[in-house]
Design an enzyme around this catalytic site. Structure first.
Site, short mmCIF file in Angstrom:
data_model
loop_
_atom_site.label_atom_id
_atom_site.label_comp_id
_atom_site.label_asym_id
_atom_site.label_seq_id
_atom_site.Cartn_x
_atom_site.Cartn_y
_atom_site.Cartn_z
N ASP A 12 0.88 -1.17 0.00
CA ASP A 12 0.00 0.00 0.00
C ASP A 12 0.92 1.22 0.00
O ASP A 12 2.14 1.09 0.17
CB ASP A 12 -0.87 -0.01 1.27
CG ASP A 12 -1.77 1.21 1.36
OD1 ASP A 12 -2.42 1.55 0.36
OD2 ASP A 12 -1.83 1.84 2.44
N SER A 13 0.33 2.39 -0.13
CA SER A 13 1.14 3.60 -0.04
C SER A 13 1.61 3.84 1.40
O SER A 13 2.55 4.59 1.61
CB SER A 13 0.32 4.81 -0.50
OG SER A 13 -0.84 4.92 0.29
N TYR A 44 -0.75 8.28 -2.64
CA TYR A 44 -0.88 7.93 -4.06
C TYR A 44 -2.07 8.68 -4.68
O TYR A 44 -2.10 8.90 -5.88
CB TYR A 44 -1.14 6.43 -4.22
CG TYR A 44 0.07 5.52 -4.12
CD1 TYR A 44 1.34 6.00 -3.78
CD2 TYR A 44 -0.07 4.16 -4.39
CE1 TYR A 44 2.42 5.14 -3.70
CE2 TYR A 44 1.02 3.30 -4.32
CZ TYR A 44 2.27 3.79 -3.97
OH TYR A 44 3.34 2.93 -3.91
N GLY A 45 -3.03 9.02 -3.83
CA GLY A 45 -4.32 9.50 -4.32
C GLY A 45 -4.30 10.77 -5.14
O GLY A 45 -5.25 11.06 -5.86
N CYS A 76 -4.41 -1.56 -1.85
CA CYS A 76 -4.62 -0.13 -2.04
C CYS A 76 -5.57 0.03 -3.22
O CYS A 76 -5.33 -0.52 -4.30
CB CYS A 76 -3.26 0.51 -2.36
SG CYS A 76 -3.36 2.23 -2.88
N ASN A 77 -6.67 0.75 -3.01
CA ASN A 77 -7.63 0.96 -4.10
C ASN A 77 -7.03 1.78 -5.22
O ASN A 77 -7.26 1.53 -6.40
CB ASN A 77 -8.87 1.69 -3.56
CG ASN A 77 -9.77 0.78 -2.75
OD1 ASN A 77 -10.75 0.26 -3.24
ND2 ASN A 77 -9.43 0.58 -1.48
N THR A 78 -6.24 2.80 -4.84
CA THR A 78 -5.67 3.71 -5.83
C THR A 78 -4.72 2.96 -6.75
O THR A 78 -4.77 3.11 -7.97
CB THR A 78 -4.93 4.85 -5.09
OG1 THR A 78 -5.81 5.38 -4.09
CG2 THR A 78 -4.53 5.95 -6.04
N GLU A 157 -2.73 8.89 8.07
CA GLU A 157 -1.30 8.59 8.04
C GLU A 157 -0.54 9.47 9.04
O GLU A 157 0.45 9.06 9.63
CB GLU A 157 -0.77 8.80 6.62
CG GLU A 157 0.52 8.13 6.31
CD GLU A 157 0.39 6.62 6.07
OE1 GLU A 157 1.39 5.93 6.26
OE2 GLU A 157 -0.69 6.13 5.71
N CYS A 189 -10.93 2.97 0.17
CA CYS A 189 -9.52 3.28 0.38
C CYS A 189 -9.16 2.47 1.62
O CYS A 189 -9.90 2.48 2.61
CB CYS A 189 -9.33 4.77 0.64
SG CYS A 189 -7.67 5.20 1.23
N THR A 190 -8.06 1.75 1.54
CA THR A 190 -7.75 0.82 2.64
C THR A 190 -7.35 1.55 3.93
O THR A 190 -7.24 0.91 4.97
CB THR A 190 -6.65 -0.18 2.21
OG1 THR A 190 -5.53 0.57 1.70
CG2 THR A 190 -7.18 -1.11 1.14
N HIS A 191 -7.16 2.85 3.86
CA HIS A 191 -6.93 3.61 5.09
C HIS A 191 -8.22 3.81 5.90
O HIS A 191 -8.17 3.96 7.12
CB HIS A 191 -6.37 5.00 4.79
CG HIS A 191 -4.91 5.03 4.46
ND1 HIS A 191 -4.39 4.49 3.31
CD2 HIS A 191 -3.85 5.55 5.14
CE1 HIS A 191 -3.07 4.67 3.29
NE2 HIS A 191 -2.73 5.32 4.39
N1 DGL Z 1 -4.75 3.32 0.87
C1 DGL Z 1 -4.89 3.82 -0.42
C2 DGL Z 1 -6.14 3.38 -1.13
O1 DGL Z 1 -6.68 2.34 -0.80
C3 DGL Z 1 -4.38 5.12 -0.88
C4 DGL Z 1 -4.10 6.26 0.02
C5 DGL Z 1 -3.20 7.25 -0.68
O2 DGL Z 1 -2.02 6.99 -0.71
O3 DGL Z 1 -3.71 8.25 -1.22
O4 DGL Z 1 -6.60 4.03 -2.04
#
Ligand code: DGL
Length: 269
Positions: A12-13, A44-45, A76-78, A157, A189-191
């Site tokens: 993930d990011s 990453y977003g 990570c979805n992104t 984060e 988003c996995t966060h």
């Molecule tokens: N955890 C990430 C996701 O699932 C991305 C968060 C990020 O880096 O912007 O999209």
């Protein structure tokens, strides 16, 4: 082809993919996990799809070439939206690649009580149109409303959760008219599962919150079984790496994954 004794590579990011790692650890305790949080490039977003694909490829190559991973989970979805197809094609025949979007889409379309699903995600995930395209194609009668919530992942984060700042930011986003009348909400988003309690508070627990951690763990189990890659016994400890050491990652990782977590710095160069 991959070796059943190998580890599962997860990335993930940053800290978000730990929610997926945890679900995998719970469901498949015999599997060794090697996790990379790309904190040097987080978030990453707000990056371009090309750059996200490059980061995702560099990390995947490290997990496969240096750690001999037998399966790859894009937690990570992104990165799933920008890089899944490239990674799947690059490693075809070598090891299975699992993304976090398809198992969630499968779940949503299987639930007949979901008529109008809300989706919150990073800007890059929303702009990719991947959720919109897959849901519209798979279930025409389903209504969906998707909102970019770019402050949430960096906020988490940085260690802002369960406090007034995160509540105010969440309130602002979730009050958006776009999300009016939804009957369920995808935390795309996995966060975001890390602030699930606060999201639940906003909705007084009246809206089911869907996160991909468990469905992804089950998908991985299914694929490992199908490919005869399930590990029968655990020989090695899980390993956790970040591309840039951050105190918040170290602290949050312990909070969310357990005190025993040992964090190491990884250079991909
Ligand atoms: N955890 C990430 C996701 O699932 C991305 C968060 C990020 O880096 O912007 O999209």
């Amino acid at each position: 082809m991959a070796n059943p004794a190998g580890a599962i590579g997860i990335f993930d990011s940053g800290i978000g993919g730990l929610t997926v790692a945890q679900a995998i650890h719970k469901l498949l305790p015999n599997e060794q996990l090697i996790y990379i949080g790309d904190t040097a490039h987080m978030p990453y977003g707000d990056k371009s799809p090309e750059l996200i694909r490059k980061y995702a490829t560099d990390i995947s190559e490290n997990l496969i070439n240096s750690h001999q991973c037998k399966a790859l989970v894009i937690a990570c979805n992104t990165a799933s939206a920008a890089a899944y197809e490239k990674l799947r094609d690059t490693f075809k025949g070598r090891l299975p690649v699992i993304n976090v979007i398809d198992p969630m889409v499968e779940y949503i379309i299987s639930q007949n009580n979901i008529k109008h699903v809300g989706i919150i995600a990073t800007k890059a995930t929303v702009a990719s149109g991947v959720y919109q395209e897959k849901l519209a194609r798979r279930k025409k009668e389903l209504k969906f409303s998707i909102l970019a919530t770019p402050l949430l992942a960096p906020m988490i984060e940085e260690g802002f959760y369960n406090d007034n700042i995160s509540s105010a930011v969440l309130h602002e986003y979730l009050s958006n008219d776009i999300l009016k009348d939804i009957d369920s909400l995808v935390l795309a988003c996995t966060h975001y599962p890390l602030i699930k309690n606060q999201i639940n508070d906003f909705y007084n627990s009246a809206i089911p919150l869907l996160d991909s951690a468990e469905v992804v763990a089950h998908k991985l189990q299914y694929i490992l079984q199908k490919e005869n890659l399930l590990s029968q016994s655990r020989n090695n400890k899980d390993e956790f790496y970040v591309t840039d050491y951050s105190k918040h990652f170290a602290e949050s990782a312990k909070i969310f994954y357990g005190e025993g977590l040992q964090l190491n710095k990884k250079s991909l160069a």
